[in-house]
Write a protein that holds these residues in place. Structure first.
Motif, PDB file in Angstrom:
ATOM      1  N   GLY A 208     -16.735  24.808   3.268  1.00 25.73           N
ATOM      2  CA  GLY A 208     -17.163  26.011   2.576  1.00 25.73           C
ATOM      3  C   GLY A 208     -18.555  26.430   3.023  1.00 25.73           C
ATOM      4  N   GLU A 209     -18.912  27.659   2.723  1.00 19.78           N
ATOM      5  CA  GLU A 209     -20.231  28.180   3.053  1.00 19.78           C
ATOM      6  C   GLU A 209     -21.058  28.342   1.775  1.00 19.78           C
ATOM      7  N   PRO A 210     -22.369  28.143   1.852  1.00 20.57           N
ATOM      8  CA  PRO A 210     -23.213  28.315   0.655  1.00 20.57           C
ATOM      9  C   PRO A 210     -23.020  29.655  -0.035  1.00 20.57           C
ATOM     10  N   ARG A 211     -22.793  30.710   0.751  1.00 22.52           N
ATOM     11  CA  ARG A 211     -22.624  32.038   0.141  1.00 22.52           C
ATOM     12  C   ARG A 211     -21.373  32.088  -0.730  1.00 22.52           C
ATOM     13  N   GLU A 212     -20.376  31.240  -0.434  1.00 24.10           N
ATOM     14  CA  GLU A 212     -19.159  31.243  -1.232  1.00 24.10           C
ATOM     15  C   GLU A 212     -19.406  30.632  -2.616  1.00 24.10           C
ATOM     16  N   VAL A 213     -20.335  29.699  -2.693  1.00 28.96           N
ATOM     17  CA  VAL A 213     -20.744  29.188  -3.998  1.00 28.96           C
ATOM     18  C   VAL A 213     -21.507  30.272  -4.754  1.00 28.96           C
ATOM     19  N   ALA A 214     -22.366  30.996  -4.046  1.00 33.75           N
ATOM     20  CA  ALA A 214     -23.117  32.091  -4.673  1.00 33.75           C
ATOM     21  C   ALA A 214     -22.179  33.185  -5.186  1.00 33.75           C
ATOM     22  N   HIS A 215     -21.091  33.451  -4.467  1.00 34.62           N
ATOM     23  CA  HIS A 215     -20.113  34.440  -4.928  1.00 34.62           C
ATOM     24  C   HIS A 215     -19.512  34.011  -6.271  1.00 34.62           C
ATOM     25  N   ALA A 216     -19.248  32.719  -6.414  1.00 38.99           N
ATOM     26  CA  ALA A 216     -18.689  32.209  -7.670  1.00 38.99           C
ATOM     27  C   ALA A 216     -19.695  32.353  -8.811  1.00 38.99           C
ATOM     28  N   VAL A 217     -20.959  32.071  -8.520  1.00 39.59           N
ATOM     29  CA  VAL A 217     -22.005  32.269  -9.524  1.00 39.59           C
ATOM     30  C   VAL A 217     -22.072  33.743  -9.918  1.00 39.59           C
ATOM     31  N   GLU A 218     -21.986  34.607  -8.921  1.00 35.28           N
ATOM     32  CA  GLU A 218     -22.043  36.053  -9.177  1.00 35.28           C
ATOM     33  C   GLU A 218     -20.942  36.484 -10.143  1.00 35.28           C
ATOM     34  N   PHE A 219     -19.744  35.960  -9.955  1.00 37.99           N
ATOM     35  CA  PHE A 219     -18.640  36.306 -10.850  1.00 37.99           C
ATOM     36  C   PHE A 219     -18.867  35.759 -12.255  1.00 37.99           C
ATOM     37  N   LEU A 220     -19.226  34.479 -12.351  1.00 36.68           N
ATOM     38  CA  LEU A 220     -19.354  33.844 -13.659  1.00 36.68           C
ATOM     39  C   LEU A 220     -20.501  34.408 -14.493  1.00 36.68           C
ATOM     40  N   MET A 221     -21.521  34.974 -13.835  1.00 40.05           N
ATOM     41  CA  MET A 221     -22.639  35.550 -14.586  1.00 40.05           C
ATOM     42  C   MET A 221     -22.415  37.023 -14.899  1.00 40.05           C
ATOM     43  N   SER A 222     -21.310  37.586 -14.418  1.00 39.77           N
ATOM     44  CA  SER A 222     -21.049  39.002 -14.620  1.00 39.77           C
ATOM     45  C   SER A 222     -20.301  39.229 -15.929  1.00 39.77           C
ATOM     46  N   GLU A 223     -20.263  40.492 -16.354  1.00 37.48           N
ATOM     47  CA  GLU A 223     -19.535  40.832 -17.574  1.00 37.48           C
ATOM     48  C   GLU A 223     -18.030  40.643 -17.391  1.00 37.48           C
ATOM     49  N   LYS A 224     -17.583  40.562 -16.143  1.00 38.73           N
ATOM     50  CA  LYS A 224     -16.162  40.319 -15.889  1.00 38.73           C
ATOM     51  C   LYS A 224     -15.735  38.929 -16.360  1.00 38.73           C
ATOM     52  N   ALA A 225     -16.703  38.047 -16.545  1.00 36.81           N
ATOM     53  CA  ALA A 225     -16.403  36.679 -16.972  1.00 36.81           C
ATOM     54  C   ALA A 225     -16.834  36.428 -18.409  1.00 36.81           C
ATOM     55  N   ASP A 226     -16.987  37.485 -19.195  1.00 32.92           N
ATOM     56  CA  ASP A 226     -17.460  37.328 -20.570  1.00 32.92           C
ATOM     57  C   ASP A 226     -16.494  36.529 -21.451  1.00 32.92           C
ATOM     58  N   TYR A 227     -15.229  36.447 -21.067  1.00 38.42           N
ATOM     59  CA  TYR A 227     -14.250  35.692 -21.858  1.00 38.42           C
ATOM     60  C   TYR A 227     -13.877  34.374 -21.175  1.00 38.42           C
ATOM     61  N   ILE A 228     -14.675  33.993 -20.185  1.00 42.08           N
ATOM     62  CA  ILE A 228     -14.467  32.718 -19.489  1.00 42.08           C
ATOM     63  C   ILE A 228     -15.614  31.792 -19.846  1.00 42.08           C
ATOM     64  N   SER A 229     -15.317  30.682 -20.477  1.00 39.99           N
ATOM     65  CA  SER A 229     -16.351  29.713 -20.830  1.00 39.99           C
ATOM     66  C   SER A 229     -15.725  28.334 -20.925  1.00 39.99           C
ATOM     67  N   GLY A 230     -16.510  27.328 -20.563  1.00 39.23           N
ATOM     68  CA  GLY A 230     -16.000  25.961 -20.558  1.00 39.23           C
ATOM     69  C   GLY A 230     -15.120  25.652 -19.363  1.00 39.23           C
ATOM     70  N   HIS A 231     -15.233  26.471 -18.318  1.00 43.64           N
ATOM     71  CA  HIS A 231     -14.372  26.323 -17.144  1.00 43.64           C
ATOM     72  C   HIS A 231     -15.141  25.687 -15.994  1.00 43.64           C
ATOM     73  N   ILE A 232     -14.477  24.817 -15.254  1.00 45.44           N
ATOM     74  CA  ILE A 232     -15.039  24.241 -14.029  1.00 45.44           C
ATOM     75  C   ILE A 232     -14.294  24.878 -12.855  1.00 45.44           C
ATOM     76  N   LEU A 233     -14.975  25.729 -12.114  1.00 48.12           N
ATOM     77  CA  LEU A 233     -14.367  26.465 -11.010  1.00 48.12           C
ATOM     78  C   LEU A 233     -14.495  25.653  -9.722  1.00 48.12           C
ATOM     79  N   SER A 234     -13.355  25.201  -9.196  1.00 45.66           N
ATOM     80  CA  SER A 234     -13.348  24.410  -7.963  1.00 45.66           C
ATOM     81  C   SER A 234     -13.414  25.308  -6.744  1.00 45.66           C
ATOM     82  N   ILE A 235     -14.277  24.964  -5.811  1.00 42.45           N
ATOM     83  CA  ILE A 235     -14.401  25.685  -4.547  1.00 42.45           C
ATOM     84  C   ILE A 235     -14.297  24.641  -3.447  1.00 42.45           C
TER      85      ILE A 235
END
Length: 241
Positions: A208-235
């Motif tokens: 994997g590339e570091p930017r791909e981890v950053a993309h996951a952070v970008e999603f989880l901190m966005s309002e699109k993930a407001d109903y996602i909590s307690g999840h471990i996202l595997s990359i």
């Protein structure tokens, strides 16, 4: 202007996460421990490219009390907190010293808990916040010769799940990201042949590339993930699924 703290900001993954946050206009606190040259360079780059305030904070999070030292340098309540610290000691469990066990647990788990404890009161007061822990595939499946690191990251994953339940009524999301093999300087300890063999074991056929981890952070901190909590996202490119 929203505020974000990234620990381990001078590393490859931390740098990508910091760029992503700066591009979205966050005021940033960049944590480092030893690599002042790298974090200063990152600070200057982010200020110039994105024209956002960027502050450097220093603390040794492998030591008890390190989280308090760091938090005392933060001037504002945080909207986003990314705990991106990790270091493993390789070897058989019987070869570990008590010092290395303590420091591994402190850096990978205990400081994450202590720092979160200091951060959440402000988030609870304003009823919003995003907390994201960078974990590891070994926290999910465990690894021989990295037993203590695996235990710490496994504990971090469970902390994410438990804390998410505690903070959900306050509209705060707590999630983790579990990277597999990522192309960072940490991989330089392996020969090119060893890295080829490792990539062959990964169904996706690459690291994997570091930017791909950053993309996951970008999603989880966005309002699109407001109903996602307690999840471990595997990359991990379907490695250990």
């Amino acid at each position: 202007m929203n505020n974000a703290l990234v620990t381990g900001a001078s590393g490859a993954i931390g740098t990508e996460i910091s760029h992503m946050l700066a591009s979205k206009g966050f005021r940033l606190y960049l944590h480092y421990n030893t690599n002042l040259t790298a974090v200063k360079s990152l600070q200057n780059e982010l200020k110039k490219k994105y024209e956002v305030p960027v502050f450097i904070v220093c603390a040794d999070l492998s030591k008890a009390g390190g989280s308090e030292v760091l938090w005392n340098q933060i001037q504002s309540p945080l909207d986003v907190f990314v705990y991106n610290c990790g270091s493993a000691h390789f070897g058989l469990l019987t070869d570990f010293t008590e010092k290395s066990i303590t420091e591994t647990m402190q850096l990978n788990l205990l400081s994450a808990i202590s720092l979160t404890k200091a951060i959440v009161p402000d988030m609870i007061q304003k009823k919003s916040g995003k907390i994201i822990m960078i974990s590891s595939v070994w926290g999910e499946v465990g690894a021989a010769c990295e037993t203590v690191y695996s235990a710490a990251k496994g504990g971090l994953n469970t902390f994410v799940k438990a804390l998410s339940k505690e903070l959900a009524p306050s509209h705060i999301q707590v999630n983790g990201i579990s990277p597999g093999v990522i192309s960072t300087p940490m991989m330089d300890q392996f020969t090119e042949e060893e890295k080829r063999h490792l990539a062959d074991d990964i169904p996706a056929g690459r690291f994997g590339e570091p930017r791909e981890v950053a993309h996951a952070v970008e999603f989880l901190m966005s309002e699109k993930a407001d109903y996602i909590s307690g999840h471990i996202l595997s990359i991990n490119g379907s490695w250990f699924t």
